[in-house]
Design a protein around this motif. Structure first.
Motif, PDB file in Angstrom:
ATOM      1  N   PHE A 166       0.845  -1.197   0.000  1.00  0.00           N
ATOM      2  CA  PHE A 166       0.000   0.000   0.000  1.00  0.00           C
ATOM      3  C   PHE A 166       0.882   1.250   0.000  1.00  0.00           C
ATOM      4  N   ALA A 167       0.363   2.356  -0.520  1.00  0.00           N
ATOM      5  CA  ALA A 167       1.089   3.627  -0.471  1.00  0.00           C
ATOM      6  C   ALA A 167       0.787   4.311   0.856  1.00  0.00           C
ATOM      7  N   GLY A 168       1.826   4.904   1.466  1.00  0.00           N
ATOM      8  CA  GLY A 168       1.618   5.684   2.686  1.00  0.00           C
ATOM      9  C   GLY A 168       1.088   7.069   2.322  1.00  0.00           C
ATOM     10  N   ARG A 169       0.735   7.834   3.337  1.00  0.00           N
ATOM     11  CA  ARG A 169       0.100   9.144   3.096  1.00  0.00           C
ATOM     12  C   ARG A 169       1.077  10.135   2.454  1.00  0.00           C
ATOM     13  N   THR A 170       2.378  10.048   2.810  1.00  0.00           N
ATOM     14  CA  THR A 170       3.343  10.976   2.208  1.00  0.00           C
ATOM     15  C   THR A 170       3.576  10.631   0.750  1.00  0.00           C
ATOM     16  N   MET A 171       3.674   9.346   0.461  1.00  0.00           N
ATOM     17  CA  MET A 171       3.839   8.888  -0.925  1.00  0.00           C
ATOM     18  C   MET A 171       2.682   9.407  -1.763  1.00  0.00           C
ATOM     19  N   GLN A 172       1.487   9.250  -1.232  1.00  0.00           N
ATOM     20  CA  GLN A 172       0.264   9.668  -1.934  1.00  0.00           C
ATOM     21  C   GLN A 172       0.301  11.190  -2.150  1.00  0.00           C
ATOM     22  N   ALA A 173       0.650  11.937  -1.079  1.00  0.00           N
ATOM     23  CA  ALA A 173       0.617  13.404  -1.146  1.00  0.00           C
ATOM     24  C   ALA A 173       1.660  13.932  -2.120  1.00  0.00           C
ATOM     25  N   GLU A 174       2.861  13.331  -2.104  1.00  0.00           N
ATOM     26  CA  GLU A 174       3.943  13.786  -2.994  1.00  0.00           C
ATOM     27  C   GLU A 174       3.531  13.613  -4.456  1.00  0.00           C
ATOM     28  N   LEU A 175       2.999  12.424  -4.777  1.00  0.00           N
ATOM     29  CA  LEU A 175       2.651  12.155  -6.174  1.00  0.00           C
ATOM     30  C   LEU A 175       1.503  13.040  -6.628  1.00  0.00           C
ATOM     31  N   ASP A 176       0.513  13.221  -5.745  1.00  0.00           N
ATOM     32  CA  ASP A 176      -0.622  14.076  -6.122  1.00  0.00           C
ATOM     33  C   ASP A 176      -0.170  15.524  -6.305  1.00  0.00           C
ATOM     34  N   ALA A 177       0.705  16.026  -5.402  1.00  0.00           N
ATOM     35  CA  ALA A 177       1.144  17.432  -5.465  1.00  0.00           C
ATOM     36  C   ALA A 177       2.007  17.671  -6.705  1.00  0.00           C
ATOM     37  N   LEU A 178       2.919  16.734  -6.983  1.00  0.00           N
ATOM     38  CA  LEU A 178       3.796  16.923  -8.152  1.00  0.00           C
ATOM     39  C   LEU A 178       2.984  16.870  -9.439  1.00  0.00           C
ATOM     40  N   ALA A 179       2.020  15.941  -9.476  1.00  0.00           N
ATOM     41  CA  ALA A 179       1.172  15.850 -10.683  1.00  0.00           C
ATOM     42  C   ALA A 179       0.407  17.162 -10.863  1.00  0.00           C
ATOM     43  N   LYS A 180      -0.141  17.665  -9.782  1.00  0.00           N
ATOM     44  CA  LYS A 180      -0.953  18.910  -9.834  1.00  0.00           C
ATOM     45  C   LYS A 180      -0.079  20.086 -10.285  1.00  0.00           C
ATOM     46  N   GLY A 181       1.148  20.148  -9.737  1.00  0.00           N
ATOM     47  CA  GLY A 181       1.996  21.326  -9.982  1.00  0.00           C
ATOM     48  C   GLY A 181       2.782  21.275 -11.278  1.00  0.00           C
ATOM     49  N   LEU A 182       3.098  20.033 -11.725  1.00  0.00           N
ATOM     50  CA  LEU A 182       4.091  19.956 -12.806  1.00  0.00           C
ATOM     51  C   LEU A 182       3.700  19.099 -14.005  1.00  0.00           C
ATOM     52  N   GLU A 183       2.524  18.464 -13.940  1.00  0.00           N
ATOM     53  CA  GLU A 183       2.218  17.564 -15.078  1.00  0.00           C
ATOM     54  C   GLU A 183       2.151  18.361 -16.391  1.00  0.00           C
ATOM     55  N   SER A 184       1.568  19.586 -16.354  1.00  0.00           N
ATOM     56  CA  SER A 184       1.635  20.415 -17.573  1.00  0.00           C
ATOM     57  C   SER A 184       2.001  21.841 -17.143  1.00  0.00           C
ATOM     58  N   PRO A 185       3.288  22.031 -16.848  1.00  0.00           N
ATOM     59  CA  PRO A 185       3.748  23.299 -16.261  1.00  0.00           C
ATOM     60  C   PRO A 185       3.651  24.458 -17.242  1.00  0.00           C
ATOM     61  N   LYS A 186       3.371  25.655 -16.679  1.00  0.00           N
ATOM     62  CA  LYS A 186       3.379  26.866 -17.525  1.00  0.00           C
ATOM     63  C   LYS A 186       4.839  27.141 -17.929  1.00  0.00           C
ATOM     64  N   ARG A 187       5.038  27.611 -19.112  1.00  0.00           N
ATOM     65  CA  ARG A 187       6.399  27.896 -19.585  1.00  0.00           C
ATOM     66  C   ARG A 187       6.647  29.395 -19.690  1.00  0.00           C
ATOM     67  N   PRO A 188       7.912  29.809 -19.584  1.00  0.00           N
ATOM     68  CA  PRO A 188       9.150  29.025 -19.551  1.00  0.00           C
ATOM     69  C   PRO A 188       9.317  28.228 -18.249  1.00  0.00           C
ATOM     70  N   LEU A 189       9.780  26.974 -18.401  1.00  0.00           N
ATOM     71  CA  LEU A 189      10.058  26.077 -17.275  1.00  0.00           C
ATOM     72  C   LEU A 189      11.569  26.098 -17.050  1.00  0.00           C
ATOM     73  N   VAL A 190      11.974  26.507 -15.837  1.00  0.00           N
ATOM     74  CA  VAL A 190      13.413  26.615 -15.507  1.00  0.00           C
ATOM     75  C   VAL A 190      13.739  25.630 -14.399  1.00  0.00           C
ATOM     76  N   ALA A 191      14.857  24.927 -14.535  1.00  0.00           N
ATOM     77  CA  ALA A 191      15.331  24.003 -13.485  1.00  0.00           C
ATOM     78  C   ALA A 191      16.630  24.540 -12.901  1.00  0.00           C
ATOM     79  N   ILE A 192      16.769  24.397 -11.596  1.00  0.00           N
ATOM     80  CA  ILE A 192      18.031  24.677 -10.913  1.00  0.00           C
ATOM     81  C   ILE A 192      18.515  23.347 -10.337  1.00  0.00           C
ATOM     82  N   VAL A 193      19.698  22.920 -10.740  1.00  0.00           N
ATOM     83  CA  VAL A 193      20.270  21.685 -10.193  1.00  0.00           C
ATOM     84  C   VAL A 193      21.655  21.990  -9.640  1.00  0.00           C
ATOM     85  N   GLY A 194      21.834  21.726  -8.350  1.00  0.00           N
ATOM     86  CA  GLY A 194      23.127  21.974  -7.705  1.00  0.00           C
ATOM     87  C   GLY A 194      23.517  20.756  -6.900  1.00  0.00           C
TER      88      GLY A 194
END
Ligand SMILES: Nc1ncnc2c1ncn2[C@@H]1O[C@H](COP(=O)(O)OP(=O)(O)OP(=O)(O)O)[C@@H](O)[C@H]1O
Ligand SMILES: O=C(O)[C@H](O)COP(=O)(O)O
Length: 396
Positions: A166-194
């Protein structure tokens, strides 16, 4: 919407529930410097405990080579008990007699943390025999470690195939939040990787440059690129043997019209202990006997300009060794700028990663971001659209 079983479908009362969590928390001198990953799993642990389940926690810590007392989870058990406001038993192994005895002594609703799964080679090998040894300890399996879901290890993937999962509540929340925020992101889309995990993350950048409009590279990751471009980086943290990979990524970025923003100045010191000394140099004039520990003010201006152009920002990995003052300034300045743009409604900002969350909290900027994930590498791989073994194994 999540396409797998959650705690809503799990019958836990009186059952031994193996819960995989991510307790790989930032620590300094034996002290936890950011407890976000502990705070995020409390709802799952409380729910199972309140329903009368026996909570048996599986987790890794660091990247130990065999049993290493410095990478023991025992100190984390004490911190978890404080946050949970409930006793947390600890077993000094995650399989065998020590674990079985501790599980046998656990009462309904009790909580037990087993020792670092990575003390056994079978964990990272996802060895079936090791999976079976873990499975003996539980009746069902809950994965609440989204931030380790990119690892196909015994306790993050293998177990899901041998116990009801089973998925725990954090697993569920992370996937739902990322899908909501980033599945079709407004552009320009900028990434910062350090950050510092160059060897395990640099390959991700080759796909990332096909997904984003601009990629800001900082931290130890940037040093590798600067070296690959023929610039002297002194004694800076870098993976020099990945220079060809870095050059390939720069070529790929040109093909996909992804702007690459690298540091143009660096705040340097002679070593990590730094002390009061630090000096900013142009990126083409780094002294051989010094190391770049932060991006300089001119680089901050370029990063903030990229943030100003963005409608959506994703961020993993601090721009400098933020735990040591003043090498936090680059991360603090850019994090606060991103938070300001987000509060002004001009930006959707999502950041993730054990130390990244710590850095944003240190900057007082975390609350200003649209969403802060506990995941770093897993977040980047999710962003790239790569399958996450720990998530896929939960799918019905
Ligand atoms: N220029 C630098 N030199 C040395 N270390 C650096 C530099 N820049 C950043 N770091 C280090 O990078 C570390 C964080 O990198 P890391 O890739 O682990 O980020 P993270 O957010 O924890 O991601 P994940 O959750 O995937 O581990 C910090 O401990 C920081 O000190
Ligand atoms: O900090 C993380 O990203 C997770 O705990 C995974 O750790 P790892 O990169 O050592 O697998």
């Amino acid at each position: 919407m999540t396409a797998f079983r959650t705690l809503d479908q799990a019958e836990v009362k009186g059952k031994r529930v193996l819960v995989r969590v991510d307790l790989n928390v930032p620590m300094e001198n034996g002290r936890i410097t950011d407890a976000t990953r502990i705070e995020r799993i409390l709802p799952t642990l409380r729910e199972i405990s309140d329903k009368g389940g026996k909570v048996i926690l599986l987790a890794h810590f660091g990247r130990p080579k065999g049993r290493d007392p410095k990478e023991s989870l025992k100190p984390v058990a004490e911190a978890l008990a404080q946050h949970l406001k409930k006793g947390v038993a600890f077993a000094d192994d995650c399989i065998g007699e020590a674990a079985a005895t501790a599980v046998g002594a656990l009462k309904d609703g009790g909580v037990l943390l087993l020792e670092n799964t990575r003390f056994h080679a079978g964990e990272e090998k996802n060895d079936p025999a090791f999976v079976q040894e873990l499975a003996k300890l539980g009746d069902l399996y809950v994965n609440d470690a989204f931030s380790t879901a990119h690892r196909a290890h015994a306790s993050t993937e293998g177990l899901a195939h041998v116990l009801p999962s089973f998925a725990g509540r954090t697993m569920q929340a992370e996937l739902d939040a990322l899908a909501k925020g980033l599945e079709s992101p407004k552009r320009p889309l900028v990434a910062i990787v350090g950050g510092a995990k160059v060897s395990t993350k640099i390959d991700l950048l080759e796909n990332l440059v096909q997904k984003v409009d601009a990629l800001v590279i900082g931290g130890g990751m940037a040093n590798t690129f600067l070296h690959a471009m023929g610039l002297g980086i002194g004694k800076s943290l870098a993976e020099k043997d990945l220079a060809d990979t870095a050059l390939r990524i720069l070529d790929r970025a040109r093909e996909t019209n992804c702007a690459i923003i690298l540091p143009v100045d660096g705040v340097c010191a002679y070593d990590f202990k730094a002390g009061a000394y630090n000096q900013t140099f142009g990126i083409d004039a780094i002294p051989d006997d010094q190391m770049i520990l932060d991006v300089g003010s001119q680089s901050v201006e370029r990063v903030n300009a990229a943030i100003n152009d963005a409608k959506t920002l994703v961020w993993n990995g601090p721009l400098g060794a933020f735990e040591i003052t003043p090498f936090d300034q680059g991360t603090v300045a850019t994090a606060r700028h991103a938070a300001e743009r987000t509060r002004a409604g001009k930006l959707v900002s999502v950041a993730g990663g054990g130390d990244t969350v710590s850095a944003l909290n240190h900057a007082g900027a975390a609350d200003g971001f649209s969403y802060v994930s506990t995941a770093g590498g897993a977040f980047l791989e999710w962003l790239e659209g790569k399958p996450l073994p720990g998530v896929d194994a939960l799918k019905a």
